[in-house]
Write a protein that holds these residues in place. Structure first.
Motif, mmCIF file in Angstrom:
data_model
loop_
_atom_site.group_PDB
_atom_site.id
_atom_site.type_symbol
_atom_site.label_atom_id
_atom_site.label_comp_id
_atom_site.label_asym_id
_atom_site.label_seq_id
_atom_site.Cartn_x
_atom_site.Cartn_y
_atom_site.Cartn_z
ATOM 1 N N ALA A 301 7.942 -20.919 -28.876
ATOM 2 C CA ALA A 301 9.279 -20.576 -28.390
ATOM 3 C C ALA A 301 9.742 -19.234 -28.965
ATOM 4 O O ALA A 301 10.306 -18.396 -28.247
ATOM 5 N N GLU A 302 9.500 -19.009 -30.248
ATOM 6 C CA GLU A 302 9.932 -17.772 -30.897
ATOM 7 C C GLU A 302 9.230 -16.557 -30.314
ATOM 8 O O GLU A 302 9.823 -15.476 -30.204
ATOM 9 N N LEU A 303 7.958 -16.709 -29.954
ATOM 10 C CA LEU A 303 7.168 -15.582 -29.460
ATOM 11 C C LEU A 303 7.152 -15.499 -27.945
ATOM 12 O O LEU A 303 6.481 -14.632 -27.374
ATOM 13 N N GLY A 304 7.872 -16.413 -27.277
ATOM 14 C CA GLY A 304 7.930 -16.383 -25.826
ATOM 15 C C GLY A 304 6.632 -16.768 -25.152
ATOM 16 O O GLY A 304 6.330 -16.294 -24.052
ATOM 17 N N GLU A 305 5.873 -17.645 -25.804
ATOM 18 C CA GLU A 305 4.598 -18.089 -25.255
ATOM 19 C C GLU A 305 4.743 -19.483 -24.656
ATOM 20 O O GLU A 305 5.672 -20.227 -24.974
ATOM 21 N N ARG A 306 3.812 -19.849 -23.817
ATOM 22 C CA ARG A 306 3.819 -21.160 -23.209
ATOM 23 C C ARG A 306 3.456 -22.215 -24.250
ATOM 24 O O ARG A 306 2.472 -22.049 -24.980
ATOM 25 N N PRO A 307 4.221 -23.303 -24.338
ATOM 26 C CA PRO A 307 3.889 -24.355 -25.311
ATOM 27 C C PRO A 307 2.510 -24.932 -25.047
ATOM 28 O O PRO A 307 1.992 -24.891 -23.924
ATOM 29 N N GLU A 308 1.901 -25.503 -26.077
ATOM 30 C CA GLU A 308 0.565 -26.098 -25.937
ATOM 31 C C GLU A 308 0.621 -27.325 -25.043
ATOM 32 O O GLU A 308 1.593 -28.063 -25.031
#
Length: 308
Positions: A301-308
């Motif tokens: 969430a902090e890095l704007g990536e898709r959750p696992e």
């Protein structure tokens, strides 16, 4: 694999305005990333987020991820911190490929690179102390408080001075002479376009210390090149180090990896995390029953990536 290039000054041809960084993403396989903790203390949330991102990118690319313990600090590195780092990484759900590497075991490779730089006339011995440099009126301070201050050109040996040979056991600091006035640029995968002028924004920097130890800049550049690392993921506090390492890689005729410098994790007071933040150390969080899956979701969430 060894570094490319012959022992001559042709390794390094100053080219004002040249971009010394590699082409931007996407990568051509194989992707090789690395985790490079320094075993001087317990890993904290800032390390964890950076290592999670390095792990995620390596796995997404179908590549390899190396673990290298950067243990150059003789006074602070301890074996228990190496063991704890590996235990913490496994608890967080992060794996790596192959046996872990220990940086000090690669000292002969670092010394070989030093000798090549010396033979090319790119180094000079330095007897000035850090205090000397800090107190020099013409030496502006660089952006990070724990970074090297800009080395005053007046402290260099006079023009035409013969460079002394390297001792078998080095007892004096050796510095890399930067190409004054050259603008260096690279495109960072997270922080965007970066640029700095050598001699103004950063100065001549240490490559070997008087206690006969390679500097972080030299050891890191040599190891990343010889281990075939294609992308370095680390904190944005090392952006200035990247410029120095790009100069070393160019001088040694070695390929440069791509870089991805992440924003630093900070505490409630806005201070960047350090190994003295025991409350946010992974070993402390583990003892409190923290959920590693929850931490990974938070990093995404902090890095704007898709959750696992």
């Amino acid at each position: 694999m060894g570094l490319r290039g012959e022992a001559s000054a042709a390794w390094f041809q100053p080219n004002l305005g040249a971009n010394v960084s590699p082409a931007p993403l996407p990568f051509s396989p194989p992707y090789v990333g690395r985790l490079a903790p320094s075993p001087t203390g317990w890993l904290h949330l800032g390390h964890a987020r950076t290592f999670w991102e390095a792990h995620r990118r390596a796995r997404a690319a179908g590549g390899r991820l190396l673990l290298r313990h950067d243990d150059l600090d003789r006074d602070r590195c301890r074996a228990e911190f190496i063991a704890a780092a590996e235990e913490d990484l496994r608890w967080l759900g992060l794996g790596w490929d192959g046996a872990p590497l220990v940086q000090t075991t690669r000292r002969p490779r670092h010394r070989a690179a030093l000798e090549r730089l010396h033979a090319a006339g790119l180094l000079f011995p330095c007897t000035r102390t850090r205090r000397d440099v800090l107190e020099a009126s013409s030496a502006p301070h660089e952006s990070e408080p724990d970074d090297e201050p800009v080395y005053p050109p007046a402290f260099r040996p006079p023009e035409g001075t013969a460079t002394p040979p390297l001792e078998e056991r080095i007892t004096v600091n050796w510095r890399f002479r930067v190409p004054d006035g050259r603008e260096l640029r690279f495109l960072d995968g997270a922080a965007g376009p970066q640029a700095a002028v050598a001699g103004r924004d950063f100065g001549d920097f240490l490559v070997w210390r008087k206690d006969d130890t390679p500097s972080y800049q030299l050891a890191c550049a040599v190891d990343d090149a010889e281990l075939g690392v294609t992308e370095v993921v680390r904190g944005e506090d090392l952006l200035r180090s990247t410029l120095r390492q790009l100069l070393l890689l160019e001088a040694l005729g070695a390929p440069a990896p791509q870089y991805r410098h992440l924003p630093l994790v900070r505490d409630e007071h806005g201070t960047r995390l350090a190994k003295r933040h025991d409350a946010l150390a992974l070993r402390t969080l583990r003892g409190q029953g923290a959920d590693p899956a929850g931490l990974r979701a938070g990093f995404a969430a902090e890095l704007g990536e898709r959750p696992e």
